[in-house]
Scaffold this motif. Structure first.
Motif, PDB file in Angstrom:
ATOM      1  N   ALA A 196       9.734  19.075  -4.463  1.00 15.36           N
ATOM      2  CA  ALA A 196       8.451  18.355  -4.557  1.00 15.36           C
ATOM      3  C   ALA A 196       7.812  18.050  -3.199  1.00 15.36           C
ATOM      4  CB  ALA A 196       8.624  17.078  -5.372  1.00 15.36           C
ATOM      5  N   PRO A 197       8.601  17.630  -2.176  1.00 16.61           N
ATOM      6  CA  PRO A 197       7.951  17.299  -0.896  1.00 16.61           C
ATOM      7  C   PRO A 197       7.231  18.499  -0.282  1.00 16.61           C
ATOM      8  CG  PRO A 197      10.178  16.444  -0.946  1.00 16.61           C
ATOM      9  CD  PRO A 197      10.039  17.295  -2.155  1.00 16.61           C
ATOM     10  N   GLN A 198       7.704  19.732  -0.573  1.00 13.32           N
ATOM     11  CA  GLN A 198       7.053  20.912   0.013  1.00 13.32           C
ATOM     12  C   GLN A 198       5.935  21.475  -0.855  1.00 13.32           C
ATOM     13  OE1 GLN A 198      10.812  21.305  -0.158  1.00 13.32           O
ATOM     14  NE2 GLN A 198      10.690  19.966   1.628  1.00 13.32           N
ATOM     15  N   CYS A 199       5.734  20.911  -2.031  1.00 15.95           N
ATOM     16  CA  CYS A 199       4.676  21.430  -2.904  1.00 15.95           C
ATOM     17  C   CYS A 199       3.312  21.051  -2.326  1.00 15.95           C
ATOM     18  CB  CYS A 199       4.788  20.857  -4.310  1.00 15.95           C
ATOM     19  SG  CYS A 199       6.168  21.526  -5.221  1.00 15.95           S
ATOM     20  N   ARG A 200       2.291  21.756  -2.803  1.00 14.36           N
ATOM     21  CA  ARG A 200       0.960  21.480  -2.274  1.00 14.36           C
ATOM     22  C   ARG A 200       0.378  20.243  -2.975  1.00 14.36           C
ATOM     23  NH1 ARG A 200      -1.311  26.717  -2.120  1.00 14.36           N
ATOM     24  NH2 ARG A 200      -0.261  26.972  -0.140  1.00 14.36           N
ATOM     25  N   GLY A 201       0.168  19.196  -2.211  1.00 11.96           N
ATOM     26  CA  GLY A 201      -0.195  17.900  -2.782  1.00 11.96           C
ATOM     27  C   GLY A 201      -1.497  17.918  -3.560  1.00 11.96           C
ATOM     28  N   THR A 202      -2.510  18.607  -3.005  1.00 13.87           N
ATOM     29  CA  THR A 202      -3.817  18.586  -3.674  1.00 13.87           C
ATOM     30  C   THR A 202      -3.742  19.246  -5.041  1.00 13.87           C
ATOM     31  OG1 THR A 202      -4.272  20.522  -2.334  1.00 13.87           O
ATOM     32  CG2 THR A 202      -5.270  18.458  -1.633  1.00 13.87           C
ATOM     33  N   LEU A 203      -2.966  20.342  -5.123  1.00  8.84           N
ATOM     34  CA  LEU A 203      -2.817  21.004  -6.429  1.00  8.84           C
ATOM     35  C   LEU A 203      -1.998  20.151  -7.383  1.00  8.84           C
ATOM     36  CD1 LEU A 203      -2.297  24.781  -5.674  1.00  8.84           C
ATOM     37  CD2 LEU A 203      -4.026  23.770  -7.138  1.00  8.84           C
ATOM     38  N   ALA A 208     -20.167  23.284 -12.709  1.00  7.37           N
ATOM     39  CA  ALA A 208     -20.280  22.743 -11.354  1.00  7.37           C
ATOM     40  C   ALA A 208     -19.127  21.780 -11.088  1.00  7.37           C
ATOM     41  CB  ALA A 208     -21.622  22.028 -11.192  1.00  7.37           C
ATOM     42  N   LEU A 209     -18.821  20.965 -12.073  1.00  6.22           N
ATOM     43  CA  LEU A 209     -17.713  20.014 -11.943  1.00  6.22           C
ATOM     44  C   LEU A 209     -16.401  20.748 -11.693  1.00  6.22           C
ATOM     45  CD1 LEU A 209     -16.875  16.959 -12.376  1.00  6.22           C
ATOM     46  CD2 LEU A 209     -16.227  17.682 -14.659  1.00  6.22           C
ATOM     47  N   PRO A 243     -11.790  22.187  -3.474  1.00  9.05           N
ATOM     48  CA  PRO A 243     -11.169  21.431  -2.375  1.00  9.05           C
ATOM     49  C   PRO A 243      -9.659  21.309  -2.517  1.00  9.05           C
ATOM     50  CG  PRO A 243     -12.793  20.102  -3.580  1.00  9.05           C
ATOM     51  CD  PRO A 243     -12.633  21.359  -4.317  1.00  9.05           C
ATOM     52  N   THR A 244      -9.142  21.400  -3.739  1.00 11.93           N
ATOM     53  CA  THR A 244      -7.694  21.197  -3.915  1.00 11.93           C
ATOM     54  C   THR A 244      -6.920  22.437  -3.508  1.00 11.93           C
ATOM     55  OG1 THR A 244      -7.712  22.000  -6.169  1.00 11.93           O
ATOM     56  CG2 THR A 244      -8.036  19.646  -5.862  1.00 11.93           C
ATOM     57  N   THR A 252      -7.300  33.411  -2.184  1.00 13.20           N
ATOM     58  CA  THR A 252      -8.667  33.306  -2.666  1.00 13.20           C
ATOM     59  C   THR A 252      -8.749  33.531  -4.170  1.00 13.20           C
ATOM     60  OG1 THR A 252      -9.023  34.584  -0.685  1.00 13.20           O
ATOM     61  CG2 THR A 252     -10.973  33.905  -1.923  1.00 13.20           C
ATOM     62  N   LEU A 253      -8.021  34.543  -4.627  1.00 11.61           N
ATOM     63  CA  LEU A 253      -8.168  34.906  -6.025  1.00 11.61           C
ATOM     64  C   LEU A 253      -7.773  33.752  -6.927  1.00 11.61           C
ATOM     65  CD1 LEU A 253      -8.809  37.247  -7.954  1.00 11.61           C
ATOM     66  CD2 LEU A 253      -6.364  37.373  -8.304  1.00 11.61           C
ATOM     67  N   ALA A 254      -6.615  33.157  -6.630  1.00  8.25           N
ATOM     68  CA  ALA A 254      -6.107  32.126  -7.527  1.00  8.25           C
ATOM     69  C   ALA A 254      -7.103  30.984  -7.640  1.00  8.25           C
ATOM     70  CB  ALA A 254      -4.766  31.626  -7.041  1.00  8.25           C
ATOM     71  N   ARG A 255      -7.711  30.611  -6.504  1.00 12.34           N
ATOM     72  CA  ARG A 255      -8.567  29.430  -6.602  1.00 12.34           C
ATOM     73  C   ARG A 255      -9.856  29.733  -7.350  1.00 12.34           C
ATOM     74  NH1 ARG A 255     -10.968  28.829  -0.557  1.00 12.34           N
ATOM     75  NH2 ARG A 255     -12.101  27.108  -1.476  1.00 12.34           N
ATOM     76  N   ASP A 256     -10.418  30.932  -7.126  1.00 11.13           N
ATOM     77  CA  ASP A 256     -11.632  31.262  -7.869  1.00 11.13           C
ATOM     78  C   ASP A 256     -11.341  31.367  -9.358  1.00 11.13           C
ATOM     79  OD1 ASP A 256     -12.796  31.256  -5.515  1.00 11.13           O
ATOM     80  OD2 ASP A 256     -13.475  33.334  -5.496  1.00 11.13           O
TER      81      ASP A 256
END
Lengths: 481, 225
Positions: free
Chosen positions: A197-204, B114-115, B122-123, B129-133
């Motif tokens: 968990a500490p290495q996971c991407r926080g924003t995601l 849009a939401l 941002p997350t 790139t692909l995954a986020r789009d």
């Protein structure tokens, strides 16, 4: 690696479901269900001695504890169902075909719930919970009345959406774990996730958490996603209400608790506690006030389940020492609520209605039933000597120590809810009985025995919790963090 | 896995297919008649199948071809045929009954997209790139499915909204690199859900009410509260 024993716990009911599909005799079917759930419960008692984690199965104190609880309630409900279904057939509420469907669906439901609990893979947990949802939807619609169909339709739509959001959260959680664990099974395993968990991407993780909380929160009956609870409980067969109130809520809460643990260990992720506490507190307050003015007994107790699920969620959100109290609360509430639903089911069969107006004066017509029901309701209201008193005291104490302002709101909810329960208790036991005489024979001890076992356990947990049980619960609380 | 960046064929094609799935979600929302709604759903499922097959090719993940086949066969062909048959057999009115007009729904839909973009981008700043789009496209499809369930009155259009929501989930699952197990299992379960919906609910509701109006159901329930 762990052996095959944990697999037996979900497989016993699932195998019974297959077998029951072939058995057309209702009485035999009920005995098969009892044997299978009994075997599943016995196998679950071995779980504490086979702790470990494999690719698919995770047995830690938390999953073992809730699995034992679920298997136990499944077993006593199967015992209770035998006579309940026999009476339903005798009264024409169900025919033999529906009774068979009932047993098959109940076993499928129970098996998948246990699988969801013991799974070490988020994907498997999700699929198992989805399968359990489908069987629950079908079993709620089983009485085939207009109201039952509406209830199962609502249940299906709300929980379908909820479980859909949970899948989206699962995908995002996997995405968050990819940099830490790489592609493959590890990034979906509870144990690997907890370590990495500490290495996971926080924003995601944040994004995943929102969807998982909403998705599994729907299944936990947390406000504002609780809409399916009252209908599904009121219209489905009563033994199902007993299991719905206990096990589904618990499984969903356990998932939320595990996600909370992952979020907690990541420095970049948002604090998971406040959102969970907010949903819990909202559920407590909303349900406590909704309790007033309910005319249907099963709907009433469904709202009470929303309240208690909210209390447990609040405790899990609070974290720290409150997790222990939350687990205790969940355990005791499951036992108490299934006992109450069993009694309400018997009373409704005696009176031919589940409206409070027709359930009054039980003390005169069915003394043993009324006293058992009264004990169950007092337990849910959080009065001593029952275990909920202890767990609610612990949660309140911890809240006062850490966030005194919220303690006032929680206290208000608990008092308003408890008051509504007490008022209804008086109606049920001492109110005016309906003019029409009760249907059939007075309730005998065989029907009440499962509820007595539950109540005895609750008293034990409230008055004199054995040291071993306390240590065990503390280990379970530790396992989630 | 090939490296995906803006401008490469693998990225462009995946993006195009994802965007098409989203466009068809708007197609679902814009239709006033039941027949075209079902057809739009079928188209969406077929494009989803193409997206899954493309991901199978790009990620060298042959099991995703199975997902594509299931999406094509079950969601692209079988379910739409069944839906058409239900509409015919139950003589359901041909027009879509809306709780919210077509134009406000579309406007809300644009706002939801849009939401979704604002929430996801941002997350995932460091992600491929692909995954986020694809994640924002998939989230948009999910939200539009929800919107359709809320803004349509009849049970059948709500179910189509739900099925379209599932398309969004599958789109998310296939576009994430190497996600194990879930794809096959979830597809199997989703198909099961579809059959539950068709087999059990519609015919039961028909038997009870002669109508698939969920409003009608609500009225009956309210007597008991």
């Amino acid at each position: 690696m762990i052996g095959f024993e944990p697999w037996l716990v979900p497989l016993a009911p699932l195998a019974a479901a297959l077998l029951l599909g072939l058995v057309s005799d209702a009485a035999l079917g009920a005995w098969i269900a009892i044997a299978a759930t009994g075997a599943g419960f016995a196998a679950s008692l071995l779980l504490p001695s086979t702790m470990g984690a494999g690719t698919y199965i995770l047995v830690d104190a938390l999953s073992a504890h809730v699995a034992m609880l679920t298997a136990f309630v499944g077993f006593t409900t199967a015992l209770y169902s035998r006579r309940y279904i026999a009476r339903a057939i005798a009264s024409g509420a169900l025919d033999a075909g529906r009774a068979r469907e009932y047993h098959v669906l109940f076993m499928t439901f129970l098996g998948f719930m246990l699988l969801a609990l013991l799974s070490n893979n988020l994907g498997v947990t999700w699929v198992a919970l989805e399968a359990a949802t489908i069987s629950a939807v079908l079993v709620v619609g089983l009485p085939r009345t207009a109201n039952a169909i509406e209830a199962s339709w609502k249940y299906f739509l709300l929980c379908g959406v909820g479980i859909g959001l949970a899948l989206f959260g699962t995908v995002v959680l996997y995405l968050a774990a990819l940099p830490a664990l790489g592609p493959g099974y590890d990034a979906m395993s509870w144990t690997a996730l907890a370590h990495a968990a500490p290495q996971c991407r926080g924003t995601l993780l944040n994004l995943a958490f929102v969807f998982l909380l909403l998705g599994y929160g729907t299944k936990a009956g947390l406000a504002p996603l609780h809409g399916w609870m009252p209908d599904a409980h009121a219209e489905g067969p009563t033994p199902v209400s007993a299991v719905l109130s206990g096990s589904v809520l618990n499984v969903a809460l356990v998932v939320i608790l595990r996600v909370r643990g992952i979020m907690d260990s990541n420095a970049d992720a948002l604090a998971p506690g406040p959102p969970i506490m907010a949903m819990g507190l909202l559920s407590v307050l909303l349900a406590a006030f909704s309790l007033w003015g309910r005319r249907d007994a099963k709907r009433f107790f469904a709202f009470s389940s929303i309240e208690q699920s909210g209390v447990a969620a609040f405790a899990f959100g609070l974290g720290g020492a409150a997790v222990f109290a939350g687990l205790l609360h969940m355990t005791v509430h499951t036992l108490a609520k299934s006992a109450v639903f069993q009694c309400i089911g018997l009373a409704a069969q005696r009176r031919g209605s589940q409206l409070f107006a027709h359930l009054g004066g039980l003390l005169v017509s069915d003394r043993a039933l009324a006293l058992t029901l009264a004990a169950g309701i007092l337990a849910i209201a959080g009065l001593p000597p029952f275990g909920l008193f202890a767990s609610e005291m612990l949660i309140m104490g911890e809240t006062i120590r850490r966030i005194p302002l919220l303690a006032a709101a929680l206290g208000l909810g608990l008092v308003v809810g408890g008051w509504a329960l007490a008022a209804r208790l008086i109606t049920l036991c001492l109110g005016a009985p309906p003019a029409t005489p009760p249907i059939g024979q007075p309730t005998i001890w065989v029907s009440l025995a499962p509820a007595w076992i539950h109540l005895a356990l609750i008293v034990m947990l409230g008055l004199a919790m054995p040291q071993a049980v306390q240590a065990w619960l503390a280990t379970a609380a530790q396992a989630s963090q | 896995m090939e490296r995906m960046a803006i401008g490469t064929l693998s990225y462009d094609a995946a993006h195009l297919l994802g965007a098409l799935v989203l466009a068809l979600s708007f197609g679902l929302l814009s239709q006033r008649r039941l027949g075209p709604v079902i057809n739009a759903y079928a188209m969406q499922a077929i494009v989803l199948a193409a997206a899954a097959a493309w991901q199978a090719h790009v990620q060298h993940a042959p099991e995703l071809y199975l997902t594509a086949a299931v999406a094509l066969g079950a969601k692209g062909v079988a379910m739409p045929l069944a839906l058409h048959a239900i509409v015919r057999r139950l003589r359901i009115g041909k027009s879509v009954e809306t709780a919210l007009g077509i134009f406000p729904t579309m406007a809300l839909g644009v706002a939801l997209v849009a939401l979704a973009v604002l929430v996801v981008l941002p997350t995932t700043t460091q992600s491929q790139t692909l995954a986020r789009d694809d994640l924002s496209l998939a989230l948009s499809v999910v939200l539009l499915g929800l919107l359709m369930m809320i803004s349509r009155r009849t049970a059948i259009t709500q179910v189509i909204g739900f099925l379209s929501l599932e398309n969004g989930l599958i789109l998310a699952a296939v576009s994430v690199n190497g996600m194990p197990l879930v794809v096959e299992l979830s597809v199997a379960v989703l198909v099961l859900v579809g059959f539950v919906v068709f087999g059990v609910f519609f015919f039961r509701i028909r038997a009870e009410f002669d109508s698939l109006e969920t409003d009608h159901l609500d009225r009956i329930g309210s007597g008991h509260r």
